[in-house]
Scaffold this motif. Structure first.
Motif, PDB file in Angstrom:
ATOM      1  N   GLU A  96       0.798  -1.187  -0.082  1.00 34.72           N
ATOM      2  CA  GLU A  96       0.078  -0.120  -0.246  1.00 34.72           C
ATOM      3  C   GLU A  96       0.799   0.894  -0.106  1.00 34.72           C
ATOM      4  N   LEU A  97       2.312   1.239   0.885  1.00 35.78           N
ATOM      5  CA  LEU A  97       2.649   2.189   0.019  1.00 35.78           C
ATOM      6  C   LEU A  97       3.445   2.442  -0.829  1.00 35.78           C
ATOM      7  N   GLY A  98       3.553   1.525  -1.755  1.00 37.15           N
ATOM      8  CA  GLY A  98       4.178   1.581  -2.853  1.00 37.15           C
ATOM      9  C   GLY A  98       5.745   0.967  -2.683  1.00 37.15           C
ATOM     10  N   ALA A  99       5.986  -0.477  -2.453  1.00 38.22           N
ATOM     11  CA  ALA A  99       6.681  -1.305  -2.773  1.00 38.22           C
ATOM     12  C   ALA A  99       5.839  -2.093  -3.618  1.00 38.22           C
ATOM     13  N   ASP A 100       6.924  -2.256  -4.880  1.00 37.91           N
ATOM     14  CA  ASP A 100       6.485  -3.082  -5.754  1.00 37.91           C
ATOM     15  C   ASP A 100       5.877  -4.631  -5.639  1.00 37.91           C
ATOM     16  N   ASP A 101       7.226  -5.250  -4.563  1.00 38.51           N
ATOM     17  CA  ASP A 101       7.297  -6.576  -4.445  1.00 38.51           C
ATOM     18  C   ASP A 101       7.308  -6.343  -3.033  1.00 38.51           C
ATOM     19  N   TYR A 102       7.180  -8.436  -2.392  1.00 35.52           N
ATOM     20  CA  TYR A 102       7.857  -8.694  -1.005  1.00 35.52           C
ATOM     21  C   TYR A 102       8.181  -9.272  -1.519  1.00 35.52           C
ATOM     22  N   ILE A 103       9.567  -9.509  -0.749  1.00 31.65           N
ATOM     23  CA  ILE A 103      10.032 -11.015  -0.380  1.00 31.65           C
ATOM     24  C   ILE A 103      10.350 -11.686   0.929  1.00 31.65           C
ATOM     25  N   PHE A 148       4.496   9.745 -14.718  1.00 31.83           N
ATOM     26  CA  PHE A 148       3.882   9.052 -13.260  1.00 31.83           C
ATOM     27  C   PHE A 148       3.158  10.171 -12.940  1.00 31.83           C
ATOM     28  N   GLU A 149       2.052  10.381 -13.635  1.00 31.92           N
ATOM     29  CA  GLU A 149       1.349  11.426 -12.572  1.00 31.92           C
ATOM     30  C   GLU A 149      -0.236  11.135 -13.231  1.00 31.92           C
ATOM     31  N   LEU A 150      -0.598  11.735 -12.131  1.00 36.08           N
ATOM     32  CA  LEU A 150      -2.331  11.964 -12.871  1.00 36.08           C
ATOM     33  C   LEU A 150      -3.474  13.141 -12.151  1.00 36.08           C
ATOM     34  N   VAL A 151      -3.586  13.519 -13.330  1.00 33.47           N
ATOM     35  CA  VAL A 151      -4.434  15.071 -13.306  1.00 33.47           C
ATOM     36  C   VAL A 151      -6.050  15.405 -12.372  1.00 33.47           C
ATOM     37  N   SER A 152      -5.858  15.300 -11.777  1.00 35.59           N
ATOM     38  CA  SER A 152      -8.385  15.019 -12.228  1.00 35.59           C
ATOM     39  C   SER A 152      -8.470  16.531 -12.547  1.00 35.59           C
ATOM     40  N   PRO A 153      -9.536  15.969 -12.613  1.00 36.06           N
ATOM     41  CA  PRO A 153     -10.747  17.306 -13.428  1.00 36.06           C
ATOM     42  C   PRO A 153     -10.322  18.837 -12.674  1.00 36.06           C
ATOM     43  N   SER A 154     -10.201  18.556 -11.884  1.00 36.50           N
ATOM     44  CA  SER A 154      -9.776  19.868 -11.145  1.00 36.50           C
ATOM     45  C   SER A 154      -8.251  20.319 -11.295  1.00 36.50           C
ATOM     46  N   GLY A 155      -7.846  19.469 -11.650  1.00 36.20           N
ATOM     47  CA  GLY A 155      -6.526  20.292 -11.544  1.00 36.20           C
ATOM     48  C   GLY A 155      -5.418  19.930 -10.187  1.00 36.20           C
ATOM     49  N   GLY A 163       4.104   0.843  -9.851  1.00 32.26           N
ATOM     50  CA  GLY A 163       3.637  -0.050  -9.908  1.00 32.26           C
ATOM     51  C   GLY A 163       2.002  -0.210  -9.977  1.00 32.26           C
ATOM     52  N   GLU A 164       1.886   2.079  -9.434  1.00 34.70           N
ATOM     53  CA  GLU A 164       0.049   1.610 -10.116  1.00 34.70           C
ATOM     54  C   GLU A 164      -0.120   2.126 -11.002  1.00 34.70           C
ATOM     55  N   ALA A 165       1.378   2.417 -11.918  1.00 35.31           N
ATOM     56  CA  ALA A 165       1.022   3.302 -13.593  1.00 35.31           C
ATOM     57  C   ALA A 165       1.771   2.115 -14.345  1.00 35.31           C
ATOM     58  N   SER A 166       1.773   0.772 -13.993  1.00 27.05           N
ATOM     59  CA  SER A 166       1.794  -0.305 -14.928  1.00 27.05           C
ATOM     60  C   SER A 166       0.184  -0.509 -15.093  1.00 27.05           C
ATOM     61  N   VAL A 167      -0.436  -1.238 -13.926  1.00 26.63           N
ATOM     62  CA  VAL A 167      -1.603  -1.429 -13.513  1.00 26.63           C
ATOM     63  C   VAL A 167      -2.260  -0.179 -14.062  1.00 26.63           C
ATOM     64  N   LEU A 168      -2.484   0.760 -13.753  1.00 29.37           N
ATOM     65  CA  LEU A 168      -3.541   1.588 -14.537  1.00 29.37           C
ATOM     66  C   LEU A 168      -3.044   1.606 -16.065  1.00 29.37           C
ATOM     67  N   ARG A 203      -2.776  -2.547  -5.865  1.00 27.87           N
ATOM     68  CA  ARG A 203      -2.706  -1.388  -6.449  1.00 27.87           C
ATOM     69  C   ARG A 203      -3.687  -0.765  -6.804  1.00 27.87           C
ATOM     70  N   ILE A 204      -5.165  -1.672  -6.974  1.00 29.80           N
ATOM     71  CA  ILE A 204      -6.218  -1.221  -7.394  1.00 29.80           C
ATOM     72  C   ILE A 204      -6.904  -0.210  -6.880  1.00 29.80           C
ATOM     73  N   SER A 205      -6.800  -0.971  -5.273  1.00 29.02           N
ATOM     74  CA  SER A 205      -7.093  -0.237  -3.644  1.00 29.02           C
ATOM     75  C   SER A 205      -6.258   1.668  -3.728  1.00 29.02           C
ATOM     76  N   ARG A 206      -5.603   1.370  -4.225  1.00 28.63           N
ATOM     77  CA  ARG A 206      -4.133   2.635  -4.202  1.00 28.63           C
ATOM     78  C   ARG A 206      -5.059   3.621  -5.703  1.00 28.63           C
ATOM     79  N   LEU A 207      -5.097   3.170  -6.550  1.00 29.60           N
ATOM     80  CA  LEU A 207      -5.915   3.634  -7.832  1.00 29.60           C
ATOM     81  C   LEU A 207      -7.180   3.999  -7.275  1.00 29.60           C
TER      82      LEU A 207
END
Length: 238
Positions: A96-103, A148-155, A163-168, A203-207
């Motif tokens: 959830e904090l942004g790690a791409d994997d956990y071993i 790697f940026e997301l901009v909302s309709p309000s700016g 990981g979020e970018a890959s899934v989105l 990742r879906i939850s974070r998106l």
């Protein structure tokens, strides 16, 4: 090493484990540097940023989770947690904090190399398509995969982890089409037998938290129960 060898930072205070990681990755063609504390690694970022970092959670000066959180402002740096902590809650928090994997320790050398290659391949897959399909627009939103940026309709701007970018990107490229969990894992290069597949859900939850007014009743990334997920939007690429 060649000039193009990916540079991997090993943040691990156990010298034996750090050496095992360095040797395994060196044999696989990666350049590595080891840090025995979180603060020494963070200071090194002013000198050189790694392509990927392996982070132990039990460091002498700080919890590794705080480093993962700090790296969210640098989404082009991938991170894999390597820890003896096996609790599900810890794994979910790390993702959830942004790690791409956990071993989980102990690990096999081949597993480390395979997981590093998988994460770098996913990130390179995003980067390699930038010149052709870099920016997506949908329902007033803009996703810029170049930065790697997301901009909302309000700016309002928010950063995306690798990981979020890959899934989105997968969702936007497959808008209005059903994607099963297996589809997502296959396109992300995740092996269901060896990887922590709950990372897809995280990742879906974070998106959803970034995109949806009500994440429990999503407008865009919809769950088709018993089947998979669907991105409900008309998407334009530039």
């Amino acid at each position: 090493m060649t000039e193009t060898s990916p540079y991997i930072a090993i943040v691990e205070d156990d010298r034996d484990i750090a050496e095992i990681l360095a040797v395994a990755l060196g044999r696989a063609g990666y350049e590595t540097e080891s840090f025995d504390s979180g603060s020494s690694f963070i200071r090194s970022l002013a000198r050189r940023e790694p392509h990927l970092c392996l982070i132990d959670l039990s460091l002498p000066d700080r919890d590794g989770l705080s480093i993962v959180a700090e790296l969210r402002s640098r989404p082009h740096i991938a991170s894999i947690i390597v820890s003896g902590r096996q609790e599900l809650d810890t794994k979910l928090v790390g993702l959830e904090l942004g790690a791409d994997d956990y071993i989980v320790k102990p690990f096999e050398d081949k597993e480390i190399v395979a997981r590093v290659r998988s994460v770098l391949r996913r990130l390179n897959g995003v980067s390699s398509q930038e010149t052709k399909r870099r920016v997506a627009s949908f329902a007033g939103w803009t996703a810029d995969f170049g930065v790697f940026e997301l901009v909302s309709p309000s700016g309002e701007r928010s950063s995306l982890s690798g990981g979020e970018a890959s899934v989105l990107r997968i969702f936007l490229e497959s808008a209005n089409r059903l994607l099963t969990r297996a589809d997502l894992m296959d396109r992300l290069g995740i092996d269901a037998d060896t990887n922590f597949d709950r990372s897809i859900d995280v990742r879906i939850s974070r998106l959803r938290a970034k995109l949806e007014e009500d994440p429990r009743n999503p407008r865009f990334i919809k769950t088709v129960y018993g089947a998979g997920y669907l991105m409900a939007a008309q998407v334009e690429w530039t």
